[in-house]
Motif scaffolding. Structure first.
Motif: not given
Length: 80
Positions: A18-45
């Motif tokens: 829980k947020k302590p009294l007197g503290f601010r919340v810092v904004n954040c965001k999610w960064l997404f990245k596609k990690k290519e897999g080995i073709q025919g062996v491993e799918p992309a993640r």
């Protein structure tokens, strides 16, 4: 995204509180990245990561120092 959230939860990456009294919340965001897999062996993640929006943070209030991991070059030579 459900798979990534499950992984973060299973690895105890963070815990929700829980947020302590007197503290601010810092904004954040999610960064997404596609990690290519080995073709025919491993799918992309699809990888996600949660980042804080720096423009909503104030130095000395929300953070005191910036951590930037770096790698040292190390060379080992073996003599015959």
């Amino acid at each position: 995204m459900k798979e990534e959230m499950k992984s973060l939860h299973d690895n105890h990456t963070w815990k929700l509180i829980k947020k302590p009294l007197g503290f601010r919340v810092v904004n954040c965001k999610w960064l997404f990245k596609k990690k290519e897999g080995i073709q025919g062996v491993e799918p992309a993640r699809y990888k996600t990561r949660l980042v804080a929006c720096r423009f909503t943070q104030k130095e000395g209030v929300d953070f005191n120092e910036v951590f930037s991991p770096t790698v040292k070059n190390f060379h080992a030579y073996l003599k015959n």
